[in-house]
Motif scaffolding. Structure first.
Motif, PDB file in Angstrom:
ATOM      1  N   MET A 557      -4.477  26.550  46.182  1.00 21.56           N
ATOM      2  CA  MET A 557      -4.476  25.641  45.285  1.00 21.56           C
ATOM      3  C   MET A 557      -5.513  25.658  43.912  1.00 21.56           C
ATOM      4  O   MET A 557      -5.844  24.947  43.250  1.00 21.56           O
ATOM      5  N   LEU A 558      -5.861  27.239  43.957  1.00 23.68           N
ATOM      6  CA  LEU A 558      -6.726  27.687  42.776  1.00 23.68           C
ATOM      7  C   LEU A 558      -6.168  27.353  41.464  1.00 23.68           C
ATOM      8  O   LEU A 558      -7.099  26.888  40.611  1.00 23.68           O
ATOM      9  N   PRO A 559      -5.032  27.246  41.070  1.00 24.61           N
ATOM     10  CA  PRO A 559      -4.573  26.846  39.811  1.00 24.61           C
ATOM     11  C   PRO A 559      -5.029  25.450  39.336  1.00 24.61           C
ATOM     12  O   PRO A 559      -4.993  24.989  38.081  1.00 24.61           O
ATOM     13  N   LEU A 560      -5.261  24.763  40.371  1.00 26.98           N
ATOM     14  CA  LEU A 560      -5.854  23.250  40.108  1.00 26.98           C
ATOM     15  C   LEU A 560      -7.295  23.081  39.567  1.00 26.98           C
ATOM     16  O   LEU A 560      -7.626  22.142  38.840  1.00 26.98           O
ATOM     17  N   TRP A 561      -7.953  24.144  39.869  1.00 27.33           N
ATOM     18  CA  TRP A 561      -9.589  23.977  39.226  1.00 27.33           C
ATOM     19  C   TRP A 561     -10.084  25.109  38.706  1.00 27.33           C
ATOM     20  O   TRP A 561     -11.108  25.140  38.123  1.00 27.33           O
ATOM     21  N   ASP A 562      -9.594  26.242  38.712  1.00 26.14           N
ATOM     22  CA  ASP A 562      -9.899  27.479  37.984  1.00 26.14           C
ATOM     23  C   ASP A 562      -9.140  28.260  37.345  1.00 26.14           C
ATOM     24  O   ASP A 562      -8.411  29.297  37.798  1.00 26.14           O
ATOM     25  N   LEU A 563      -8.493  27.983  36.392  1.00 27.62           N
ATOM     26  CA  LEU A 563      -7.497  28.625  35.698  1.00 27.62           C
ATOM     27  C   LEU A 563      -7.777  30.239  35.105  1.00 27.62           C
ATOM     28  O   LEU A 563      -7.016  31.245  35.357  1.00 27.62           O
ATOM     29  N   PRO A 564      -8.935  30.477  34.470  1.00 26.62           N
ATOM     30  CA  PRO A 564      -9.361  31.871  34.256  1.00 26.62           C
ATOM     31  C   PRO A 564      -9.220  32.718  35.504  1.00 26.62           C
ATOM     32  O   PRO A 564      -8.826  33.683  35.195  1.00 26.62           O
ATOM     33  N   ALA A 565      -9.720  32.184  36.550  1.00 29.74           N
ATOM     34  CA  ALA A 565      -9.659  32.934  37.707  1.00 29.74           C
ATOM     35  C   ALA A 565      -8.182  33.097  38.062  1.00 29.74           C
ATOM     36  O   ALA A 565      -7.926  34.311  38.759  1.00 29.74           O
ATOM     37  N   PHE A 566      -7.567  32.172  37.974  1.00 22.55           N
ATOM     38  CA  PHE A 566      -5.992  31.976  38.425  1.00 22.55           C
ATOM     39  C   PHE A 566      -5.271  33.223  37.821  1.00 22.55           C
ATOM     40  O   PHE A 566      -4.490  33.825  38.294  1.00 22.55           O
ATOM     41  N   ILE A 567      -5.589  33.272  36.285  1.00 21.55           N
ATOM     42  CA  ILE A 567      -4.910  34.361  35.458  1.00 21.55           C
ATOM     43  C   ILE A 567      -5.434  35.820  36.046  1.00 21.55           C
ATOM     44  O   ILE A 567      -4.650  36.591  36.322  1.00 21.55           O
ATOM     45  N   GLN A 568      -6.680  35.880  36.353  1.00 26.08           N
ATOM     46  CA  GLN A 568      -7.141  37.355  36.745  1.00 26.08           C
ATOM     47  C   GLN A 568      -6.320  37.492  38.020  1.00 26.08           C
ATOM     48  O   GLN A 568      -5.941  38.612  38.427  1.00 26.08           O
ATOM     49  N   ARG A 569      -6.327  36.500  38.957  1.00 26.79           N
ATOM     50  CA  ARG A 569      -5.742  36.686  40.299  1.00 26.79           C
ATOM     51  C   ARG A 569      -4.360  37.221  40.516  1.00 26.79           C
ATOM     52  O   ARG A 569      -3.803  37.881  41.060  1.00 26.79           O
ATOM     53  N   MET A 570      -3.455  36.490  39.448  1.00 24.48           N
ATOM     54  CA  MET A 570      -2.070  36.857  39.378  1.00 24.48           C
ATOM     55  C   MET A 570      -2.017  38.284  38.850  1.00 24.48           C
ATOM     56  O   MET A 570      -0.924  38.841  39.287  1.00 24.48           O
ATOM     57  N   GLY A 571      -2.539  38.671  37.837  1.00 30.73           N
ATOM     58  CA  GLY A 571      -2.747  40.007  37.488  1.00 30.73           C
ATOM     59  C   GLY A 571      -3.210  41.025  38.740  1.00 30.73           C
ATOM     60  O   GLY A 571      -2.487  41.984  39.044  1.00 30.73           O
ATOM     61  N   TRP A 572      -3.984  40.567  39.788  1.00 39.80           N
ATOM     62  CA  TRP A 572      -4.344  41.391  40.735  1.00 39.80           C
ATOM     63  C   TRP A 572      -3.359  41.583  41.797  1.00 39.80           C
ATOM     64  O   TRP A 572      -3.012  42.527  42.190  1.00 39.80           O
ATOM     65  N   ALA A 573      -2.538  40.201  42.080  1.00 35.87           N
ATOM     66  CA  ALA A 573      -1.633  40.265  42.917  1.00 35.87           C
ATOM     67  C   ALA A 573      -0.311  41.104  42.295  1.00 35.87           C
ATOM     68  O   ALA A 573       0.162  41.838  43.115  1.00 35.87           O
ATOM     69  N   ALA A 574      -0.161  41.331  40.972  1.00 30.51           N
ATOM     70  CA  ALA A 574       0.973  42.071  40.574  1.00 30.51           C
ATOM     71  C   ALA A 574       0.684  43.669  40.556  1.00 30.51           C
ATOM     72  O   ALA A 574       1.478  44.321  41.072  1.00 30.51           O
ATOM     73  N   ASP A 575      -0.753  43.992  40.765  1.00 31.76           N
ATOM     74  CA  ASP A 575      -1.084  45.157  40.840  1.00 31.76           C
ATOM     75  C   ASP A 575      -0.988  45.425  42.360  1.00 31.76           C
ATOM     76  O   ASP A 575      -0.498  46.606  42.833  1.00 31.76           O
ATOM     77  N   TYR A 576      -1.420  44.681  43.231  1.00 33.86           N
ATOM     78  CA  TYR A 576      -1.139  45.048  44.720  1.00 33.86           C
ATOM     79  C   TYR A 576       0.279  44.867  45.118  1.00 33.86           C
ATOM     80  O   TYR A 576       0.551  46.044  46.005  1.00 33.86           O
ATOM     81  N   LEU A 577       1.149  43.949  44.572  1.00 31.93           N
ATOM     82  CA  LEU A 577       2.759  44.324  44.817  1.00 31.93           C
ATOM     83  C   LEU A 577       3.355  45.639  44.389  1.00 31.93           C
ATOM     84  O   LEU A 577       3.977  46.295  44.979  1.00 31.93           O
ATOM     85  N   GLU A 578       2.727  46.078  43.176  1.00 25.76           N
ATOM     86  CA  GLU A 578       2.952  47.449  42.619  1.00 25.76           C
ATOM     87  C   GLU A 578       2.722  48.423  43.566  1.00 25.76           C
ATOM     88  O   GLU A 578       3.307  49.469  43.792  1.00 25.76           O
ATOM     89  N   LYS A 579       1.464  48.549  44.084  1.00 24.43           N
ATOM     90  CA  LYS A 579       1.026  49.299  44.986  1.00 24.43           C
ATOM     91  C   LYS A 579       1.878  49.444  46.201  1.00 24.43           C
ATOM     92  O   LYS A 579       2.233  50.622  46.941  1.00 24.43           O
ATOM     93  N   VAL A 580       2.077  48.349  46.930  1.00 27.72           N
ATOM     94  CA  VAL A 580       2.971  48.279  47.945  1.00 27.72           C
ATOM     95  C   VAL A 580       4.425  48.595  47.997  1.00 27.72           C
ATOM     96  O   VAL A 580       4.904  49.368  48.727  1.00 27.72           O
ATOM     97  N   PHE A 581       4.892  48.034  46.757  1.00 24.45           N
ATOM     98  CA  PHE A 581       6.447  48.335  46.785  1.00 24.45           C
ATOM     99  C   PHE A 581       7.044  49.227  45.649  1.00 24.45           C
ATOM    100  O   PHE A 581       8.103  49.762  45.370  1.00 24.45           O
ATOM    101  N   GLY A 582       5.842  49.828  44.820  1.00 20.46           N
ATOM    102  CA  GLY A 582       6.329  50.620  43.724  1.00 20.46           C
ATOM    103  C   GLY A 582       6.969  50.070  42.717  1.00 20.46           C
ATOM    104  O   GLY A 582       7.541  50.797  41.692  1.00 20.46           O
ATOM    105  N   VAL A 583       7.004  48.809  42.481  1.00 19.43           N
ATOM    106  CA  VAL A 583       7.647  47.905  41.659  1.00 19.43           C
ATOM    107  C   VAL A 583       6.922  46.978  40.945  1.00 19.43           C
ATOM    108  O   VAL A 583       6.010  46.152  41.660  1.00 19.43           O
ATOM    109  N   ARG A 584       6.409  46.645  39.553  1.00 24.13           N
ATOM    110  CA  ARG A 584       5.650  45.634  39.054  1.00 24.13           C
ATOM    111  C   ARG A 584       6.369  44.470  38.650  1.00 24.13           C
ATOM    112  O   ARG A 584       7.408  44.608  37.726  1.00 24.13           O
ATOM    113  N   PRO A 585       6.149  43.484  39.237  1.00 25.94           N
ATOM    114  CA  PRO A 585       7.026  42.172  38.820  1.00 25.94           C
ATOM    115  C   PRO A 585       6.666  41.810  37.338  1.00 25.94           C
ATOM    116  O   PRO A 585       5.856  41.749  36.706  1.00 25.94           O
TER     117      PRO A 585
END
Length: 845
Positions: A557-585
């Motif tokens: 529920m992070l988007p409800l209380w820390d948007l700057p962290a949420f932005i950073q985490r979504m970028g990190w998640a995209a990096d992680y998915l690219e590492k696992v699947f070789g595709v960047r969403p």
């Protein structure tokens, strides 16, 4: 349009160059070899006619007999051993005189007699007269309208030798870029554009150890600028511009390392003379190394130099470390029909500098650096800007690989086969498509299917005491019940994940498309407990009809209380998915489809092209969920999930008390087809198939039948990005309410915060997160985000409530907890959070 199937078509490909070393002179051999292999691997029968090795068999079958090589003009080639273009004119005349008749009798006639469509593709100017002759032979037999003949231009070489009026009357012209299309317009012809492709294997990350070893061999350090360039020594490749840029960098005090691979053309001498005049030293490496290690050693022992001329062929597995290691790959041609080298370099994660002609894959500043001038200052300044911003340079490398993925052969073949279908239907070789049902104007045309794969990290109940001063790893043992998590994961894998992946994989080749998101919690569990399943999901995501979606990594529920962290985490998640699947969403989802004005702008700022929201009436008001939206002038688009149609499957499918039960695929497809608008978004938990609804409910049979029923009604499946491409120019403004919406319950936060127990746990989530942030320990902060999973609120929705929603919540609550009793469950869940908060006191920074 339904793509052509392998049993419906026979291909004949005509080209001077081909797969034999004798027939390899440049990029045409690479293109023809990879294209014919890709078609054969897709199941098509392909006959390739080329000027092959005179000592090899005249005919050879490969890939289980689907690719048949016909080595032509061998009797001439025996007198010209230097390669495909040795004795070029005699070979061209013989090819033109003999290949068409053989093709007619041995390929086209059998195809027509067995009801298959012959498709002939000829490459480059050498084959132009041959396909004109073939056209005449077919017309004489009365077969011309039953065959498709294509002729492709990869470059403008020898265009003056082509009879364009006769050729354009005989065939459908093709070329590889819009730049080439514009060049051919000047000749009075209008070709179709089908881009070149690269093998999917080139998207594999270059091993870091190879990059490091190459840097070490060349002595690259912090003050070094490494350049790389490969190509013919042709003035159009702008070699002189490259060495002038290198000289400018050296004059500024940088150490320049510039390995390069040219050809044997005379312009090479001019390049090295110019380099010497500018004060650049050249080391010439002429002996071909036997291995990558020998190449590194050869570089290591060279005397000090700026230019390293590699005077031997570089296979792709040697080229790729150079692409990835360089600060800039200079693919800077002034006239480039397509630019395969630049695309291959991008696939390796290279920072590619291109010209501005045929390199349509290059998006300036997003996936590559596109030069607008022929001045070395532009190269130097843009390179130094990137060195000054390592994060931007790294983002450019990631974007390059993602962009290159759009040009892999499986995706290019989608374009190729679709355009063949257009040509075949336009000339009458295939019938025009007719839909079974006529849909009134204004009805939806497309369907998006989006699923989310998630498993929570369930709490350990009863709550365990947490020793003060414990490490994050010890705290995790007390907070989470991993035995319980493994048990539920393996159950879902058996009932849902394995059988559902198999079903989806089988549907994709038949025109179905899928968007899929993964919580990182699920991926971690799959890596730990079922590597085979993770590999099967990788295979699924790599299919060209699948689009990967990034979701909030911990389902928190992070988007409800820390948007700057949420932005950073979504970028990190995209990096992680690219590492696992070789595709960047490019498309995002949040936790439970949370959406509000602030969350929208956060995702927009994070750079996503689109995001999902739930299409509830209280959010959309008078609007329909079947259109594309944006908010407050934002760039990011919004795809609205059709909650009624989605929940008919996701929640109600197996409910025998529902008026729509039993739900059949044909009836559901009819509901979809009757909706007004442009497209329908169906959003489901992946666990819908086999876990929420067991196999004996008929859910898998429904899934298997659905695509055919949908397409019979004239609808098409699309990925989110395809929807953006199709409807992005006419998205509509959507005022988002300040109260966040979700896809659960009535569409607001009531499902998660509707009772006192949930609200108490929500406050504890926030307190735990803030306390964890104060410790400064990222691993402890990660534990707080696991605790902030929406599941920990979902599993308490039943408290003090009754009805269908409470029944769903109770279903998701671990059965092992119920022995505690309802009141004790609530107390123990809260105690887990309280224990965590209390134990962090000594950790404060």
């Amino acid at each position: 349009m339904t793509l052509l199937k392998a049993d419906e078509v026979v291909f004949g490909v005509l080209s001077f160059e081909g797969p034999d070393p004798y027939a390899q002179a440049g990029g045409l051999a690479v293109r023809v070899t990879q294209l014919t292999e890709a078609l054969a691997q897709r199941g098509f029968t392909v006959h390739l006619f080329f000027i092959g090795d005179p000592e090899a068999p005249g005919q050879e079958a490969r890939l289980d007999g689907r690719l048949i090589l016909h080595r032509w003009c061998q009797w001439i080639s025996r007198h010209h051993p230097l390669g495909v273009y040795d004795g070029e004119e005699g070979k061209r005349r013989d090819f033109t005189a003999t290949a068409p008749l053989y093709l007619l009798e041995q390929v086209i006639r059998p195809a027509l007699e067995t009801g298959r469509l012959p498709v002939i593709l000829a490459e480059e100017w050498h084959t132009a007269e041959a396909v004109i002759h073939l056209d005449e032979l077919l017309r004489a037999r009365g077969w011309r309208e039953r065959c498709v003949i294509l002729w492709n231009a990869n470059n403008t070489i020898s265009f003056h030798r082509i009879d364009w009026q006769r050729l354009s009357a005989a065939v459908q012209l093709l070329t590889v870029s819009r730049y080439m299309k514009h060049q051919m317009w000047k000749l009075g012809v209008n070709p179709m554009v089908i881009p070149n492709g690269i093998p999917s294997a080139l998207l594999e990350p270059v091993p870091r150890e190879r990059i490091s070893a190459l840097h070490q061999a060349l002595g690259v350090d912090e003050r070094t600028v490494m350049l790389f360039k490969v190509g013919r020594f042709d003035p159009a490749k702008r070699w002189l511009l490259a060495v002038e840029a290198a000289a400018r960098l050296k004059a500024m005090g940088y150490r320049v390392v510039f390995p390069l691979r040219g050809g044997i053309e005379p312009h090479g001498r001019e390049v090295f003379e110019r380099a010497g005049a500018l004060g650049l030293r050249t080391a010439h490496l002429a002996a071909r190394p036997a291995s990558w290690e020998e190449l590194l050693e050869a570089l290591r022992v060279q005397p000090p130099a700026e230019l390293y001329a590699l005077e031997f062929p570089l296979p792709q597995n040697w080229l790729r470390p150079f692409y990835a290691a360089a600060d800039a790959v200079l693919a800077i041609s002034g006239h480039e029909p397509f630019g395969l080298t630049g695309l291959e370099a991008m696939a390796a994660g290279g920072i590619v500098f291109t010209g501005a002609t045929g390199e349509e894959y290059a998006l300036d500043g997003q996936a590559a650096v596109v030069l607008d001038t022929d001045q070395p200052e532009e190269i130097v300044l843009r390179l130094l800007d990137l060195r000054a911003e390592p994060a931007r340079a790294e983002a450019l490398r990631r974007a390059a690989r993602q962009r290159a993925a759009d040009f892999t052969w499986p995706r290019v073949l989608e374009i190729f086969l679709e355009k063949i279908g257009v040509v075949a239907r336009a000339q009458g070789a295939l019938p025009w498509p007719q839909t079974v049902f006529r849909r009134p104007n204004g009805r939806v045309q497309d369907v998006v299917v989006y699923t989310v794969v998630h498993q929570p990290r369930r709490l350990r109940l009863p709550a365990q005491p947490l020793p003060r001063g414990s490490s994050a790893a010890l705290l995790a043992q007390g907070l989470f019940d991993e035995e319980l998590n493994e048990r539920y994961f393996r159950r879902a894998a058996q009932r849902c994940y394995h059988p559902a992946v198999a079903r989806f994989q089988a549907l994709l080749d038949a025109g179905f498309r899928l968007a899929i998101g993964f919580s990182l919690t699920f991926l971690e569990q799959a890596e730990r407990w079922d590597e085979e399943l993770l590999d099967r999901f990788r295979e699924l995501v790599h299919h060209p009809h699948v689009e990967l979606v990034v979701v909030e990594p911990r389902h928190s529920m992070l988007p409800l209380w820390d948007l700057p962290a949420f932005i950073q985490r979504m970028g990190w998640a995209a990096d992680y998915l690219e590492k696992v699947f070789g595709v960047r969403p490019r498309v995002a989802d949040t936790t439970e489809m949370l959406m509000s004005p602030s969350i929208y702008h956060a995702l927009d700022r994070a750079g996503f092209a689109a995001a999902f929201l739930d299409g509830r009436p209280w959010v959309l008001e008078w609007r329909q969920p079947t259109y594309l939206y944006h908010h407050n002038g934002g760039r990011m688009k919004l795809l609205a999930r059709h909650y009624q149609l989605s929940d008919d499957v996701g929640y109600r499918f197996s409910n025998r008390n529902w008026e729509g039960w039993p739900l059949r695929a044909d009836r559901y497809a009819e509901w979809l087809a009757q909706h007004p608008g442009d497209f329908v978004v169906l959003g489901w938990d992946f666990e819908t198939f086999g876990e929420h609804h067991r196999e004996d409910t008929g859910i898998f049979a429904f899934l298997e039948a659905l695509p055919q029923e949908v397409m019979r009604r004239g609808l098409s499946f699309r990925t989110p990005t395809e929807i953006l491409e199709r409807y992005g120019a006419r998205s509509f403004e959507l005022p988002l309410p300040a109260f966040p919406s979700t896809w659960a319950g009535s569409g607001g936060l009531d499902f998660f915060l509707g009772n006192d127990a949930q609200r108490a746990v929500f406050r504890l989530m926030i307190e735990a997160y803030h306390m964890a942030c104060l410790t400064g320990d990222p691993e402890i902060r990660e534990l707080a985000l696991y605790l902030a999973q929406s599941d920990n609120l979902h599993m308490l929705q039943w408290f003090g409530r009754s009805g269908p929603e409470a029944e769903v919540s109770a279903y998701f609550t671990p059965s092992e907890w119920w022995s505690l009793g309802p009141e004790r469950i609530v107390w123990e869940v809260q105690q887990v959070f309280k224990n965590f908060i209390a134990v962090l006191e000594p950790h404060r920074a």
